[in-house]
Scaffold this active site. Structure first.
Site, PDB file in Angstrom:
ATOM      1  N   GLY A 309       0.802  -1.219   0.000  1.00  0.00           N
ATOM      2  CA  GLY A 309       0.000   0.000   0.000  1.00  0.00           C
ATOM      3  C   GLY A 309       0.832   1.264   0.000  1.00  0.00           C
ATOM      4  O   GLY A 309       1.911   1.328  -0.599  1.00  0.00           O
ATOM      5  N   SER A 310       0.362   2.270   0.706  1.00  0.00           N
ATOM      6  CA  SER A 310       0.976   3.598   0.638  1.00  0.00           C
ATOM      7  C   SER A 310       2.341   3.691   1.293  1.00  0.00           C
ATOM      8  O   SER A 310       3.017   4.721   1.159  1.00  0.00           O
ATOM      9  CB  SER A 310       0.031   4.636   1.267  1.00  0.00           C
ATOM     10  OG  SER A 310      -1.131   4.780   0.474  1.00  0.00           O
TER      11      SER A 310
END
Length: 587
Positions: A309-310
């Site tokens: 993810g981020s």
């Protein structure tokens, strides 16, 4: 008739039988009979002597064998298996401070020599009184087996041995054995690993020891019960490991997640100070505590691959800055979504404005990160991630290492989605190793589960980033904790920096907005980072109070708790009276 009268009669008979030449025929017969009797008597005596000798030899052999059986060690008599295979020793495993993580304890194993069993039914009945968990059918089969040796129970207690000895069952014996004991139980299960019933390493550092030649020494009989083996010291700090384990178990239950994990990494040496994965198991009893349904024996930090993810935006920002094509003064237009190849890239926390590099990081902008990747280009993007070791299988001592996955063909849309953590799956451990390079001056240092000095680390380190890139990344990490989604990871005086990552998981071939894999990538103290902390939370369902179920609300909280409790033990002293920005500027 008187005695004398009988003599006279015998004499007259002798005279009547006298023939020509004066030879007495009766006398001749008497002499012949007497000789025959003497000859027959001699042969009989010889036969008797031979028979007596034969019996003596037979009984001597029987007696000798009885003496041999009586003096023999009942633990090994009749065995067709080398004793070395059951009493193989292993070295003690210690943490970096000398605390025992694994050691051998003496025990015994129960066996049977089926050919010596008198009554299998009675033997089974008696054994069941001491070992009620014995499989009756399997045990009876062993008691009546045609072989010379069968195991009945491995690694029994001294009390059980004493009670079985008192039963006096023929054909039953004991063998000395070693049982591995882990004083901390499940606390370091995925780090240290465990062994099988033959004291051979199955996972973790126990398996590593066997791969380094311990198993070969055992085969050669050089690790017998009296062998002196030097202890093996690991990079782990048991105190920090205990904190990590406690936070994982508590948080997993609190947020109702299916799994959780964490690693504490020395940013300057690559030493793994602590590593945990939950659910876990007790290495003292793996057969009973490993749950196949929840994959409790899986080390998710090194043996599992996930879209991070981020947290990957940290590498995207570093890539853009290190390329020289982007500076901290540049801006990116995030007022509208990106439309490319039939896909739409939007922001989770949309600001709908022009963003600085710091804004892109703090607001975790997918649009801004995608545009950064586009500036660098597909080839440059792929090369950078490879340079940081994120696209290749990492090499370290622990055997449970998974290989990352990436698209076979990289297109523009591929690069843009990888920029915010979609499309590439890596292990959390190699993510932490790559993040260390963003904080330690730009040096990529392989992870190790063994002690390593700073000098040794510098000798093998590879420079992968420019010093200015590292300085800029420290500012971005700190800004995300003070201004962005990482606020709950901050700890007064320790100047934590980090990046959250909330990744949607793929369900039935599509990304699901309700099923998440959360991560938080932290470094502290951010002015001179000593340690990297990476926490993961798989499919959390219960929200944090006044927050939600995104990464900052659970994985970030976990990281903050680990840092707060472990910093004093790691020698990181808090500093007060100066904010993070001023502290960074002072360095």
């Amino acid at each position: 008739m008187s005695f004398l009268s009988r003599i006279m009669v015998l004499k007259s008979k002798a005279h009547f039988n006298t023939g020509a030449g004066g030879r007495d025929v009766g006398a001749t017969k008497a002499l012949t009979f007497e000789g025959t009797c003497k000859a027959g008597g001699g042969q009989t005596r010889n036969r008797v002597v031979i028979m007596i000798g034969a019996f003596c030899v037979v009984y001597a052999v029987i007696g000798g064998r009885l003496v041999q059986y009586g003096m023999a060690d009942t633990r090994t008599t009749g065995s067709i298996m080398r004793a070395d295979t059951t009493v193989a020793s292993r070295p003690d495993i210690l943490d970096r401070n000398g605390e025992i993580l694994a050691t051998d304890v003496r025990t015994v194993s129960l066996f049977v020599e089926p050919q010596k069993v008198v009554d299998a039914d009675e033997a089974l009945e008696l054994l069941s009184t001491v070992l009620p968990n014995l499989d009756a059918k399997a045990t009876y089969k062993k008691l009546t087996h045609k072989s010379h040796f069968q195991w009945l129970a491995r690694q029994i207690t001294p009390k059980q041995q004493s009670e079985i000895l008192a039963l006096g069952i023929p054909g039953i014996g004991f063998r000395p054995a070693k049982r591995r004991f882990y004083p901390s139980g499940p606390v370091a299960a995925h780090f240290v690993g465990y062994v099988n019933v033959d004291n051979r390493g199955v996972a973790g550092m126990e398996r590593y020891l066997d791969q380094q030649g311990l198993a070969d020494l055992a085969e050669l009989g050089m690790t017998s019960v009296n062998a002196k083996l030097e202890p093996v010291k690991l990079s782990m700090d048991l105190r920090v490991q205990t904190i990590v384990h406690d936070v994982l178990i508590t948080s997993m239950a609190k947020y109702k997640a299916i799994a959780a994990g964490a690693v504490v990494l020395d940013a300057n040496t690559g030493e793994v100070i602590a590593l945990g994965s939950a659910p876990d198991f007790d290495p003292n009893n793996p057969a009973e505590t490993i749950d196949r349904a929840t994959k409790s024996d899986m080390n998710r930090m090194s043996g599992g691959v996930f879209e991070m993810g981020s947290t990957f935006k940290a590498f995207t920002s570093a890539m853009a800055l290190d390329s020289g094509k982007v500076t901290m003064n540049d801006t990116f237009d995030a007022r509208r979504p990106l439309y490319i190849g039939g896909f739409t890239i939007n922001d989770f926390h949309a600001t709908r404005r022009i963003l600085s590099v710091t804004d892109v990081f703090v607001h975790s902008s997918n649009i801004g990160s995608g545009k950064m990747a586009d500036v660098v280009g597909i080839d440059g993007h792929r090369e950078f991630l490879t340079r940081l070791g994120l696209l290749t299988r990492m090499t370290t001592e622990i055997p449970e290492i998974a290989s990352p996955s990436q698209p076979k063909v990289w297109k523009k849309i591929t690069s843009m989605t990888v920029a915010f953590g979609h499309g590439v799956s890596t292990t959390p451990l190699q993510t932490a190793v790559a993040a260390a390079a963003l904080m330690n001056g730009g040096k990529l240092i392989p992870a190790t589960f063994l002690p390593r000095s700073v000098d040794a680390a510098n000798e093998m380190a590879v420079m992968v980033l420019k010093p200015q890139t590292v300085a800029d990344m420290k500012v971005l990490f700190r800004a995300n904790v003070t201004l962005g989604s990482g606020k709950r990871a901050d700890t007064p005086g320790l100047f934590v920096g980090g990046k959250t990552g909330t990744a949607e998981k793929v369900v039935n071939g599509r990304y699901s907005s309700s099923v998440r894999f959360n991560a938080f990538l932290a470094a502290f103290p951010i002015n001179d980072p000593k340690y990297i902390v990476l926490t993961i939370m798989d499919e959390p369902k219960a929200p944090e109070e006044r927050c939600g179920v995104t990464a900052g609300c659970n994985a970030g909280v976990m990281a903050g708790e680990i840092i707060r409790r472990s910093a004093p033990l790691l020698g990181v002293k808090p500093r007060f009276g100066m904010d993070g920005t001023a502290l960074l500027e002072s360095y």
